[in-house]
Motif scaffolding. Structure first.
Motif, PDB file in Angstrom:
ATOM      1  N   UNK A   1       0.808  -1.210   0.000  1.00 27.05           N
ATOM      2  CA  UNK A   1       0.000   0.000   0.000  1.00 27.05           C
ATOM      3  C   UNK A   1       0.848   1.271   0.000  1.00 27.05           C
ATOM      4  N   UNK A   2       1.996   1.241   0.687  1.00 27.94           N
ATOM      5  CA  UNK A   2       2.790   2.460   0.781  1.00 27.94           C
ATOM      6  C   UNK A   2       3.599   2.736  -0.484  1.00 27.94           C
ATOM      7  N   UNK A   3       3.607   1.796  -1.446  1.00 23.64           N
ATOM      8  CA  UNK A   3       4.317   2.013  -2.704  1.00 23.64           C
ATOM      9  C   UNK A   3       3.375   2.294  -3.864  1.00 23.64           C
ATOM     10  N   UNK A   4       2.076   2.284  -3.663  1.00 24.97           N
ATOM     11  CA  UNK A   4       1.128   2.495  -4.749  1.00 24.97           C
ATOM     12  C   UNK A   4       1.064   3.981  -5.111  1.00 24.97           C
ATOM     13  N   UNK A   5       0.885   4.243  -6.387  1.00 23.22           N
ATOM     14  CA  UNK A   5       0.743   5.598  -6.893  1.00 23.22           C
ATOM     15  C   UNK A   5      -0.484   5.647  -7.801  1.00 23.22           C
ATOM     16  N   UNK A   6      -1.163   6.780  -7.773  1.00 25.63           N
ATOM     17  CA  UNK A   6      -2.360   6.918  -8.600  1.00 25.63           C
ATOM     18  C   UNK A   6      -2.009   6.869 -10.086  1.00 25.63           C
ATOM     19  N   UNK A   7      -0.858   7.439 -10.460  1.00 26.80           N
ATOM     20  CA  UNK A   7      -0.468   7.445 -11.869  1.00 26.80           C
ATOM     21  C   UNK A   7      -0.073   6.068 -12.370  1.00 26.80           C
ATOM     22  N   UNK A   8       0.138   5.104 -11.473  1.00 28.98           N
ATOM     23  CA  UNK A   8       0.550   3.771 -11.903  1.00 28.98           C
ATOM     24  C   UNK A   8      -0.565   3.028 -12.625  1.00 28.98           C
ATOM     25  N   UNK A   9      -1.806   3.464 -12.490  1.00 24.09           N
ATOM     26  CA  UNK A   9      -2.913   2.771 -13.137  1.00 24.09           C
ATOM     27  C   UNK A   9      -2.961   3.047 -14.633  1.00 24.09           C
ATOM     28  N   UNK A  10      -2.286   4.089 -15.106  1.00 22.30           N
ATOM     29  CA  UNK A  10      -2.315   4.393 -16.534  1.00 22.30           C
ATOM     30  C   UNK A  10      -0.928   4.716 -17.099  1.00 22.30           C
ATOM     31  N   UNK A  11       0.095   4.654 -16.261  1.00 18.73           N
ATOM     32  CA  UNK A  11       1.451   4.930 -16.722  1.00 18.73           C
ATOM     33  C   UNK A  11       2.346   3.798 -16.237  1.00 18.73           C
ATOM     34  N   UNK A  12       2.814   2.961 -17.181  1.00 15.46           N
ATOM     35  CA  UNK A  12       3.584   1.787 -16.779  1.00 15.46           C
ATOM     36  C   UNK A  12       4.942   2.171 -16.230  1.00 15.46           C
ATOM     37  N   UNK A  13       5.399   3.385 -16.487  1.00 16.57           N
ATOM     38  CA  UNK A  13       6.697   3.800 -15.949  1.00 16.57           C
ATOM     39  C   UNK A  13       6.636   4.036 -14.439  1.00 16.57           C
ATOM     40  N   UNK A  14       5.434   4.147 -13.897  1.00 12.49           N
ATOM     41  CA  UNK A  14       5.270   4.291 -12.461  1.00 12.49           C
ATOM     42  C   UNK A  14       5.303   2.961 -11.723  1.00 12.49           C
ATOM     43  N   UNK A  15       5.313   1.866 -12.467  1.00  8.79           N
ATOM     44  CA  UNK A  15       5.299   0.532 -11.873  1.00  8.79           C
ATOM     45  C   UNK A  15       6.739   0.025 -11.810  1.00  8.79           C
ATOM     46  N   UNK A  16       7.117  -0.704 -10.778  1.00  9.90           N
ATOM     47  CA  UNK A  16       8.477  -1.278 -10.731  1.00  9.90           C
ATOM     48  C   UNK A  16       8.778  -2.144 -11.942  1.00  9.90           C
ATOM     49  N   UNK A  17      10.049  -2.323 -12.196  1.00  6.22           N
ATOM     50  CA  UNK A  17      10.500  -3.004 -13.413  1.00  6.22           C
ATOM     51  C   UNK A  17      10.001  -4.441 -13.486  1.00  6.22           C
ATOM     52  N   UNK A  18       9.889  -5.117 -12.375  1.00  9.72           N
ATOM     53  CA  UNK A  18       9.484  -6.524 -12.401  1.00  9.72           C
ATOM     54  C   UNK A  18       8.022  -6.696 -12.791  1.00  9.72           C
ATOM     55  N   UNK A  19       7.216  -5.647 -12.731  1.00  7.61           N
ATOM     56  CA  UNK A  19       5.791  -5.742 -13.052  1.00  7.61           C
ATOM     57  C   UNK A  19       5.414  -4.963 -14.306  1.00  7.61           C
ATOM     58  N   UNK A  20       6.402  -4.428 -15.015  1.00  8.25           N
ATOM     59  CA  UNK A  20       6.065  -3.589 -16.169  1.00  8.25           C
ATOM     60  C   UNK A  20       5.521  -4.410 -17.338  1.00  8.25           C
ATOM     61  N   UNK A  21       6.021  -5.615 -17.526  1.00  2.40           N
ATOM     62  CA  UNK A  21       5.503  -6.450 -18.621  1.00  2.40           C
ATOM     63  C   UNK A  21       4.034  -6.773 -18.401  1.00  2.40           C
ATOM     64  N   UNK A  22       3.690  -7.097 -17.176  1.00  2.00           N
ATOM     65  CA  UNK A  22       2.276  -7.385 -16.878  1.00  2.00           C
ATOM     66  C   UNK A  22       1.422  -6.142 -17.016  1.00  2.00           C
ATOM     67  N   UNK A  23       1.958  -4.986 -16.577  1.00  5.36           N
ATOM     68  CA  UNK A  23       1.203  -3.746 -16.707  1.00  5.36           C
ATOM     69  C   UNK A  23       1.039  -3.341 -18.163  1.00  5.36           C
ATOM     70  N   UNK A  24       2.055  -3.595 -18.982  1.00  8.47           N
ATOM     71  CA  UNK A  24       1.959  -3.255 -20.410  1.00  8.47           C
ATOM     72  C   UNK A  24       0.899  -4.112 -21.091  1.00  8.47           C
ATOM     73  N   UNK A  25       0.779  -5.371 -20.681  1.00  8.82           N
ATOM     74  CA  UNK A  25      -0.250  -6.235 -21.278  1.00  8.82           C
ATOM     75  C   UNK A  25      -1.650  -5.858 -20.830  1.00  8.82           C
ATOM     76  N   UNK A  26      -1.767  -5.247 -19.637  1.00 11.50           N
ATOM     77  CA  UNK A  26      -3.076  -4.861 -19.126  1.00 11.50           C
ATOM     78  C   UNK A  26      -3.555  -3.521 -19.654  1.00 11.50           C
TER      79      UNK A  26
END
Length: 853
Positions: free
Chosen positions: A103-128
């Motif tokens: 919870x303390x690492x979540x950002x609102x911009x991460x829901x639509x900007x994959x660069x806000x997500x850590x590197x290990x989860x960017x592939x999954x975020x790009x597919x979503x």
């Protein structure tokens, strides 16, 4: 039970969304099985089924040797099927990529900007991501040319015209609510729900707060001049700033600053006094080692050598403290000049030259030792201290001394140290480390050193590049000769209430006092983020102004400036809060806001201390309202003699007739706050005298005599001092209820006090269910008289450490003495009874009073 539809052959259009989701989940959790070569009796089933039973009690049929390569090749299909099933099950999760973060690492911009997500989860975020929204829309505003671009630093500096930013401002602005306070843009509270986790971190873990907004005033001059100036401004109770234990520079003094030669009037606020360690102190310590524990010069006479002292104060009182110190130094220089001696004293406000971090909690020692890697020192005392940090469970075991290690930047990522608990009856490590001038010696006091270190030589990018060249990943970097060594200061800090800790253990609050201990870390300018990143990486929670206030409230002590009435800082704080609450109250419709006039609340926005002390009349009685709604004029020249209003129960105490001063008199009677280390002795001595006012004046003059100050002026009457004195108190509810800020404190007469005592006794014994005798609910609904107001609550809320309502407020000292006499008459021990009523309620709650100092 077998599934209803094992082979659902309906088309996907006819299935509901829930059924399609079930099919997708079942398909993701299915592990493929290699079909057999021969004919199968089942209908080409390729899913995994129940395994055959295997007998483990027999070794028959097992080969004598196993070829690993051939075995892996034969099982390649099953291995790939297991791997693919694990990947598909992970990808079909109901959570999105940014929802899998803590919870303390979540950002609102991460829901639509994959660069806000850590590197290990960017592939999954790009597919979503939605394919139609992957590309950012074109800009409608044309871009600036290169020669017109404004640098990022220039933009930030242009936004700091009115409010100064701390070095950690950008980090806090992304995670906290910011507000303008005392000329700074400070973090008020985290954006996430963290009220209870922050309290748990301060009690069981560790919490850090950036206190770089505190001001530091540096005074340099002869030691005797500085001691005389500080004695005339600091609290006359307790230890003197010129005491031998503080002059060596090994300890820090917590005191209060007053106006020059105005004690006990004109309280400005709390302050910390730090003396610089000089060569004389070091030589005296080395000569006296092994002979005596005390350090410092052998002579008690004031020295004329040049010394430097730092005074750390709250930013809201920087100007007042600076004026008071200037006046004190000027008078001290005049006295030296009359004695035929000419000297100079330099004073400067070291604004934005330090970064200060406050780390509290039982794990503060482990966090410091894990995050900071000191440079190798040949000092035996420091090595003993640094080793003992991992053997001490709390920083409260260490005296309030100063330590000055040197830290190197290349210790990232940090790793918290573990507490080493040794068995046996060995001496505690904290008892083997005594305050010494050698431990407190630091280059941070030198302005030249601070100027050189103002800009770090290496950026984080350069350090990461050096770390990437290590053959073994994760290997810590070794400090080189060209790397910078950063001097720091460590000061032990405690948030505790000595009054409640030393009070009667039979009282409910004394046995559950929650003291917080930790460290104050002072680093040079420009090094806030390197230290802050290392400290926060250890898992330490970060707090704002609300968390810092809550720590003082849970510890049962007063917080400046919120709980310090009769000070200029409190007046400004009360003014801002009154304007804010009044504006919020006016924006609500009449049906949705409390009607304070009908509730009988005399002053809903700010406490009227002058009315409580009897220095002014209530606002409603200043004019007489006529039938037409206009107020008649009253004569401003009043010759009425006002008597000291005592409680109805205290009929044995004589009345004190005090005339209200007119505008033509030289001295104006105003409220002042009685606090200090000698308050319990003053209360015990004054309460047993026939004339409490005379005893109070005598004790104050004795305290001034200890600092070589003249007695109070003869125009100051003893009755005036007693009448205008306020004391800070802690209020503990004996039943239900939770007091709010600005709750009203009422006195209780003897008859009502006996009813409350009977009701409480019946409640504890279980006789209240019988319905006979006084009931607590009926007593709480009795409307109190406005003349019975004796004080206000400055801070009130639900205490998480106590599990009940708790409050901090202030009442007149004369009323406190009357309550002590009432407790003696009622044979109630030390339980002083008052009633509390929130300003928006009509129900009163019984509470016990405990004095703070």
């Amino acid at each position: 039970m077998a599934p209803k539809r094992q082979n659902d052959t309906r088309p996907s259009d006819e299935l509901s969304g829930r059924e399609r989701k079930k099919q997708k989940t079942a398909a993701a959790r299915t592990i493929a099985v290699q079909p057999s070569a021969g004919p199968s009796t089942l209908a080409d089933r390729d899913t995994a089924g129940p395994s055959k039973s295997v007998r483990f009690d027999s070794m028959k049929g097992l080969p004598g040797a196993l070829d690993v390569e051939r075995f892996a090749e034969s099982r390649a299909f099953e291995i790939n099927a297991m791997h693919e099933a694990m990947q598909s099950a992970r990808s079909s999760s109901t959570q999105r990529a940014w929802q899998q973060l803590p919870r303390h690492l979540r950002r609102r911009a991460a829901s639509h900007d994959i660069r806000r997500v850590p590197l290990r989860l960017r592939d999954k975020a790009r597919a979503e991501m939605d394919p139609a929204r992957r590309e950012a829309p074109g800009r409608s505003i044309p871009k600036r040319s290169k020669h017109k671009l404004i640098s990022r630093s220039t933009q930030f500096l242009s936004r700091q015209k009115d409010q100064t930013w701390l070095e950690t401002h950008i980090w806090h602005a992304k995670r906290m609510h910011m507000d303008n306070m005392w000329g700074y843009r400070l973090a008020k509270t985290p954006t996430e729900k963290s009220f209870r986790p922050s309290h748990r971190a301060s009690v069981h873990g560790s919490i850090i707060h950036d206190a770089s907004y505190y001001a530091t005033i540096e005074i340099e001059g002869p030691e005797d001049i500085l001691r005389a100036a500080l004695d005339s401004c600091c609290d006359c109770q307790g230890a003197s700033p010129g005491a031998k234990r503080f002059l060596t520079g090994a300890r820090a003094l917590e005191t209060c600053i007053y106006g020059y030669n105005t004690y006990p009037d004109h309280l400005i606020g709390p302050a910390s006094v730090l003396w610089h360690v000089d060569d004389v102190c070091l030589n005296a310590e080395h000569q006296g080692k092994g002979k005596a524990k005390a350090t410092g010069p052998t002579s008690n006479a004031p020295s004329t050598r040049k010394r430097v002292v730092w005074i750390r104060v709250h930013p809201s009182i920087t100007v007042e403290v600076h004026k008071a110190l200037c006046s004190a130094v000027s008078f001290a220089l005049d006295s030296a000049k009359e004695a035929g001696r000419s000297t100079q004293v330099e004073m400067a406000v070291l604004r934005e030259q330090f970064n200060v971090f406050e780390i509290l909690g039982p794990k503060a020692n482990q966090v410091l030792k894990g995050a900071l890697k000191p440079v190798d020192k040949k000092c035996e005392d420091f090595n003993k201290f640094w080793t003992s940090l991992s053997k001490i469970q709390s920083a409260g075991s260490i005296p309030r001394e100063k330590f000055a290690p040197e830290y190197c930047l290349f210790s990232f990522p940090p790793k918290n140290a573990k507490v080493e608990i040794e068995g046996g009856t060995t001496l505690s490590p904290s008892l083997t480390v005594f305050p010494s001038a050698t431990l407190a010696e630091s280059e941070l006091w030198s302005e030249d050193v601070r100027t050189v270190l103002r800009k770090p030589r290496y950026k984080k990018q350069d350090i990461d590049q050096r770390r990437s060249k290590n053959l073994v990943p994760g290997t810590p970097l070794k400090a080189e000769r060209k790397d910078q060594r950063v001097p720091i200061l460590l000061i032990q800090r405690s948030v505790e209430n000595s009054a409640l800790a030393q009070s009667n253990p039979s009282l409910p609050r004394a046995s559950t006092t929650n003291s917080l201990h930790g460290w104050t870390l002072i680093v040079p300018q420009g090094w806030a983020m390197p230290f802050f990143s290392s400290l926060t990486y250890t898992g330490t929670r970060v707090g704002g102004q609300r968390e810092r206030q809550t720590q003082a409230f849970e510890a049962g002590c007063a917080y400046f400036p919120r709980d310090f009435p009769a000070t200029q800082a409190y007046a400004e704080y009360a003014e801002d809060r009154a304007e804010e609450e009044l504006d919020m109250w006016e924006r609500k419709p009449p049906a949705k806001r409390p009607n304070y006039e009908k509730l009988g609340t005399r002053s809903p926005w700010r406490p009227d201390w002058d009315v409580v002390l009897g220095l002014e009349e209530p606002a409603a009685s200043h004019g007489v309202t006529t039938n037409e709604g206009e107020a008649e004029m009253l004569d401003t020249q009043r010759d009425v003699v006002m008597g000291h209003t005592s409680s109805p129960a205290s009929t044995h105490a004589p009345e004190l007739a005090i005339p209200v001063p007119t505008a033509g008199q030289d001295r104006k009677i105003r409220a002042w706050l009685l606090r200090g280390a000698d308050v319990p002795a003053i209360v015990a001595e004054v309460s047993s005298m026939l004339s409490p006012a005379t005893g109070l004046l005598m004790r104050l003059n004795q305290a001034r005599a200890k600092r070589k100050l003249d007695p109070l002026h003869s125009s100051i009457r003893a009755e005036d001092l007693l009448r205008t004195a306020l004391v800070q108190v802690a209020l503990n509810l004996c039943g239900r209820g939770c007091p709010d800020d600005l709750a009203i404190i009422y006195r209780v007469d003897d008859t009502e006090a006996r009813k409350w005592m009977t009701a409480e006794a019946r409640k504890k014994s279980g006789l209240a269910l019988l319905g006979e005798g006084p009931d607590e609910t009926e007593l709480a609904q009795v409307a109190p008289s406005p003349e019975g107001i004796i004080g206000y609550v400055t801070t009130g809320s639900f205490s998480l450490s106590l599990g009940e309502g708790h409050a901090v407020g202030a009442i007149p000292f004369a009323q406190y003495l009357d309550m002590r006499k009432q407790a003696e008459r009622l044979r109630n021990g030390q339980r002083l009874l008052v009633k509390l009523r929130s300003r928006h309620e009509t129900i009163c709650r019984l509470a016990f009073v405990e004095i703070l100092f």
